[in-house]
Design a protein around this motif. Structure first.
Motif, short mmCIF file in Angstrom:
data_model
loop_
_atom_site.label_atom_id
_atom_site.label_comp_id
_atom_site.label_asym_id
_atom_site.label_seq_id
_atom_site.Cartn_x
_atom_site.Cartn_y
_atom_site.Cartn_z
N ALA A 1 0.87 -1.17 -0.05
CA ALA A 1 0.03 0.08 -0.11
C ALA A 1 1.07 1.34 -0.19
O ALA A 1 1.95 1.19 0.53
CB ALA A 1 -0.85 0.11 1.16
N ALA A 2 0.52 2.21 -0.50
CA ALA A 2 0.90 3.80 -0.42
C ALA A 2 -0.02 4.80 -0.14
O ALA A 2 -1.31 4.62 -0.65
CB ALA A 2 1.70 3.96 -1.72
N VAL A 3 0.09 5.51 0.53
CA VAL A 3 -0.76 6.91 1.08
C VAL A 3 -0.08 8.11 0.89
O VAL A 3 1.23 8.35 0.83
CB VAL A 3 -0.95 6.69 2.32
CG1 VAL A 3 -2.21 7.83 2.68
CG2 VAL A 3 -1.71 5.48 2.92
N PHE A 4 -0.87 8.94 -0.21
CA PHE A 4 -0.30 10.28 -0.75
C PHE A 4 -1.11 11.53 -0.10
O PHE A 4 -2.46 11.31 -0.18
CB PHE A 4 -0.49 10.37 -2.12
CG PHE A 4 0.39 9.20 -2.86
CD1 PHE A 4 1.77 9.35 -3.30
CD2 PHE A 4 -0.26 7.83 -2.98
CE1 PHE A 4 2.34 8.47 -3.67
CE2 PHE A 4 0.39 7.13 -3.52
CZ PHE A 4 1.75 7.21 -4.05
N PRO A 5 -0.59 12.12 0.47
CA PRO A 5 -1.32 13.70 1.20
C PRO A 5 -1.71 14.30 -0.14
O PRO A 5 -0.83 14.69 -0.92
CB PRO A 5 -0.23 14.25 1.95
CG PRO A 5 0.82 13.88 1.67
CD PRO A 5 0.97 12.41 1.13
N LEU A 6 -2.77 15.06 -0.13
CA LEU A 6 -3.08 16.01 -1.04
C LEU A 6 -3.06 17.41 -0.72
O LEU A 6 -3.69 17.81 0.44
CB LEU A 6 -4.68 15.81 -1.68
CG LEU A 6 -5.01 14.16 -2.18
CD1 LEU A 6 -6.29 13.75 -2.52
CD2 LEU A 6 -4.16 13.84 -3.37
N MET A 7 -2.34 18.28 -1.15
CA MET A 7 -2.35 19.62 -1.03
C MET A 7 -3.15 20.69 -1.74
O MET A 7 -3.48 20.58 -2.88
CB MET A 7 -0.94 19.93 -0.92
CG MET A 7 0.27 18.93 -0.47
SD MET A 7 0.32 19.32 1.54
CE MET A 7 1.69 18.67 1.87
N SER A 8 -3.62 21.65 -0.78
CA SER A 8 -4.30 22.45 -1.47
C SER A 8 -3.50 23.37 -2.42
O SER A 8 -2.21 23.68 -1.86
CB SER A 8 -4.95 23.46 -0.24
OG SER A 8 -5.46 24.65 -0.97
N ASN A 9 -4.02 23.81 -3.68
CA ASN A 9 -3.34 24.67 -4.34
C ASN A 9 -3.19 26.16 -3.93
O ASN A 9 -2.01 26.56 -4.07
CB ASN A 9 -4.05 24.65 -5.80
CG ASN A 9 -3.93 23.58 -6.47
OD1 ASN A 9 -3.09 22.82 -6.43
ND2 ASN A 9 -4.93 23.43 -7.34
N SER A 10 -3.90 26.49 -3.20
CA SER A 10 -3.99 28.05 -2.63
C SER A 10 -2.86 27.98 -1.32
O SER A 10 -2.43 28.80 -0.88
CB SER A 10 -5.26 28.39 -2.16
OG SER A 10 -5.97 27.64 -1.33
N SER A 11 -2.87 26.96 -0.65
CA SER A 11 -1.95 26.86 0.64
C SER A 11 -1.05 25.44 0.71
O SER A 11 -1.37 24.57 0.03
CB SER A 11 -2.83 26.99 1.82
OG SER A 11 -3.69 25.79 1.92
N SER A 12 -0.54 25.39 1.67
CA SER A 12 0.40 23.94 1.89
C SER A 12 -0.30 23.14 2.70
O SER A 12 0.43 22.43 3.51
CB SER A 12 1.88 24.31 2.14
OG SER A 12 1.79 25.13 3.63
N GLN A 13 -1.63 23.39 2.96
CA GLN A 13 -2.19 22.54 3.86
C GLN A 13 -2.82 21.39 3.30
O GLN A 13 -3.14 21.32 2.14
CB GLN A 13 -3.54 23.38 4.37
CG GLN A 13 -4.15 22.87 5.64
CD GLN A 13 -5.22 24.02 6.25
OE1 GLN A 13 -5.85 24.56 5.36
NE2 GLN A 13 -5.83 23.56 7.31
N ILE A 14 -2.63 20.05 4.04
CA ILE A 14 -3.27 18.97 3.53
C ILE A 14 -4.74 19.05 3.40
O ILE A 14 -5.47 19.17 4.29
CB ILE A 14 -2.83 17.53 4.38
CG1 ILE A 14 -1.27 17.62 4.15
CG2 ILE A 14 -3.26 16.21 3.89
CD1 ILE A 14 -0.62 16.42 5.37
#
Length: 153
Positions: free
Chosen positions: A98-111
Motif C-alpha cells: 500500500a501507499a498513501v499520498f497527502p493531497l495539498m491545496s493549491n492555495s496553501s500548503s495545507q493537506i
C-alpha cells in the motif's frame, strides 16, 4: 451523487487501473465533523472502511498525515509485518502492498485529503505506477476544492 463526486470516481478508477491497484480510497480532510474517514472507495471487498477513522500517526494513512509526505509499505520494509498489523485498512482489505499520498491545496500548503492505493498480491508498486499517482495528485486536490465549494452552497 454530485457531479464532482462522479468525476472523482472516474479519476480514481483510471488511477486504479494505471497503478494496477486492487483498492483505492480518498479521504477529504475538510469535513466539519472533525472525523476523517474514507469517502470515495473503489475495489473494496467489504464495508469495514466506513467505520474507520484516520488518526494522526496511526497506521499508514496516519503516518502520511503526520509526516505530510507520501509513504508506502511493502515487503522491502524491515518491519513490514508489524507495520501492516497497525494499518486497519490494510488488514480489513487484505492488502499486501500500500501507499498513501497527502493531497495539498493549491492555495496553501495545507493537506486537504489523503489518497490510498493498495494491492492484495505481494507485488511492489513499480516506479511508473508511483509516477502516475504523482501526476494525478493535483487533479484530486482540485476536485476536493471544487467539492468543498459545492457543499458550502
Amino acid at each position: 451523487m454530485a457531479i464532482g463526486d462522479a468525476k472523482m470516481l472516474i479519476e480514481l478508477e483510471l488511477l486504479r487501473s494505471l497503478t494496477s491497484s486492487d483498492f483505492i480510497a480518498l479521504a477529504p480532510l475538510q469535513d466539519h465533523s472533525g472525523r476523517v474517514s474514507w469517502k470515495y472507495v473503489l475495489g473494496n471487498s467489504n464495508n469495514r472502511y466506513q467505520q474507520m477513522v484516520i488518526k494522526i500517526g496511526v497506521g499508514l494513512a496516519g503516518s502520511a498525515l503526520r509526516l505530510g509526505r507520501w509513504v508506502k509499505l511493502d515487503d522491502t520494509h524491515p518491519k513490514f509485518s508489524q507495520e501492516r498489523l497497525q494499518s486497519p485498512l490494510m488488514l480489513a482489505e487484505q492488502l499486501q502492498t500500500a501507499a498513501v499520498f497527502p493531497l495539498m491545496s493549491n492555495s496553501s500548503s495545507q493537506i486537504t485529503g489523503l489518497l490510498f492505493i493498495g494491492k492484495r498480491e505481494q507485488t511492489r508498486f513499480e516506479h511508473y505506477e508511483l509516477l502516475a499517482v504523482h501526476d494525478k495528485i493535483d487533479t484530486f486536490a482540485s476536485y476536493l476544492e471544487e467539492n468543498k465549494g459545492e457543499t458550502a452552497k
